[in-house]
Design an enzyme around this catalytic site. Structure first.
Site, short mmCIF file in Angstrom:
data_model
loop_
_atom_site.label_atom_id
_atom_site.label_comp_id
_atom_site.label_asym_id
_atom_site.label_seq_id
_atom_site.Cartn_x
_atom_site.Cartn_y
_atom_site.Cartn_z
N TYR A 137 -5.93 11.00 3.99
CA TYR A 137 -4.53 11.26 3.61
C TYR A 137 -4.48 12.03 2.29
O TYR A 137 -5.51 12.42 1.75
CB TYR A 137 -3.75 9.95 3.59
N ARG A 150 -7.81 2.31 -2.69
CA ARG A 150 -8.65 2.34 -1.48
C ARG A 150 -9.22 3.73 -1.28
O ARG A 150 -8.51 4.73 -1.44
CB ARG A 150 -7.83 1.92 -0.25
N GLN A 187 0.85 -1.20 0.00
CA GLN A 187 0.00 0.00 0.00
C GLN A 187 0.88 1.24 0.00
O GLN A 187 1.72 1.43 0.89
CB GLN A 187 -0.93 0.02 1.21
N GLY A 202 -9.06 -7.07 9.02
CA GLY A 202 -7.99 -6.33 9.66
C GLY A 202 -7.89 -6.70 11.13
O GLY A 202 -7.10 -7.56 11.52
N ARG A 203 -8.75 -6.10 11.92
CA ARG A 203 -8.75 -6.38 13.36
C ARG A 203 -8.95 -7.88 13.67
O ARG A 203 -8.32 -8.40 14.59
CB ARG A 203 -9.81 -5.52 14.05
#
Length: 378
Positions: free
Chosen positions: A180, A232, A105, A324-325
């Site tokens: 971002y 993304r 990424q 993810g988590r």
């Protein structure tokens, strides 16, 4: 393969470019704060990825900065110069050695970069608009990038892609989400420019599309075999003005017209409902899938802790399920599903199991001391 009710999660998946994944489960990108100061990947990070790469069909790494001024976190690893190629190669080999496709990424933090780690102490962005913080405060006022700096950063994304190819990664994911820099140019909140890089929706699309073209050109020039390019995005922003679903539909149209191998919708809760920009009452992810239908597969993510959650997520039409988590909590999540042991999947982080879970100290401290990040088992 053991046939169970969860077998659809374990079916192979082939991208349009021919790259095939062994299953439809993806490790989502997660910052781990554990790289060396010079941007090299640490041994602890390599072990962390090795521990989690044995089950998923594809692993998307934590975000990597494309130039030093875009470093968004302490302990973030880099892809901003060729001296980091050995580090990147180690990471690609670590992931691929466990049987997963490895996707790097790539990102620039923009106004989200901590001033204390920047050379001149001032973050940059599309415009001099600070981020809005929870509780009503604001972040530092960023310096608007010059046209020359913007074209330089676009080239940096291409160069980071070249390094990903040379390091042996199977693809890159452009990080256009979570506030971002790429998102900052697309957002009407953070982009107030009146030049070719800002203004109306079409001009706010200019930077994200230029980054995508830079990445694709690097692939064309340097890749010797099929190479994945994903993107993304965050479908909505809370600010006014801010990105709404209507603008996200335009982004999806623009990205798929240029050609991407997948779209990755960044959601904390997969089944969250839209706030603005659509009259459709269905979930965001269902509307995103509809918009992208026939043009690009969609990766869905967001609090899919159990195998039942992940299986149900396929009903939205997503092609791939990102975890993810759940993989922080249980690195053997995918293996347990494959072995008919889905009932053994852990859904709370065992606060006494750091060594077993192979989580580096900086990430472990963040997980334990950030309320609400993960459900914790004391």
């Amino acid at each position: 393969m053991l046939k169970t009710e969860y077998s659809p999660l374990l079916e192979t998946f082939r991208f349009a470019n021919g790259v095939e994944l062994k299953n439809r489960l993806v490790m989502a990108p997660m910052t781990n704060f554990s790289s060396h100061e010079d941007g090299a990947v640490s041994r602890e990070e390599l072990d962390y990825y090795i521990r989690r790469s044995g089950g998923a069909g594809m692993v998307i790494t934590a975000c990597v900065y494309v130039n030093r001024g875009g470093k968004g976190f302490p302990g973030e690893f880099g892809a901003d110069h060729d001296g980091l190629l050995p580090s990147l190669r180690e990471l690609a080999d670590a992931i691929k050695g466990q049987g997963a496709k490895a996707v790097l990424q790539i990102f620039h933090g923009g106004r989200q970069c901590p001033p204390e780690q920047l050379t001149d102490g001032q973050p940059v962005s599309a415009s001099a608009v600070p981020s809005e913080l929870p509780g009503g405060g604001t972040g530092p006022v960023p310096r608007p990038l010059t046209d020359e700096e913007i074209t330089g950063i676009i080239a940096d994304f291409g160069e980071a892609t070249r390094r990903a190819i040379e390091a042996g990664f199977d693809g890159v994911e452009i990080h256009g989400a979570n506030g971002y820099l790429v998102q900052q140019f697309f957002s009407p909140h953070s982009n107030r420019r009146d030049d070719r890089w800002g203004g109306d929706l079409e001009k706010r699309l200019a930077f994200p599309l230029a980054v995508l073209r830079s990445v694709k050109e690097a692939v064309k020039q340097h890749a010797r075999e099929a190479f994945i390019v994903g993107y993304r995005f965050s479908p909505e922003e809370p600010e006014t003005p801010g990105i709404t679903m209507k603008e996200t539909f335009a982004l999806i149209d623009a990205l798929t017209a240029e050609g991407v191998d997948y779209l990755h919708a960044s959601l904390r809760e997969l089944w969250s409902l839209p706030h603005r920009g659509t009259e459709d009452s269905r979930t965001r992810i269902e509307q995103i899938v509809d918009r992208a239908a026939g043009k690009a597969p969609v990766i869905g993510v967001g609090s899919l802790y159990t195998a039942a959650d992940a299986l149900k997520s396929l009903d939205t039409g997503i092609s791939l399920v990102a975890l993810g988590r759940p993989l922080l909590i249980d690195p053997d999540w995918v293996q347990k599903v494959a072995e008919g042991r889905a009932h053994e999947i852990k859904t709370e982080l065992d606060t006494k199991a750091q060594a077993e879970l192979v989580i580096p100290d900086p990430l472990w401290r963040a997980l334990i001391h950030t309320p609400g990040w993960l459900p914790l088992k004391q």
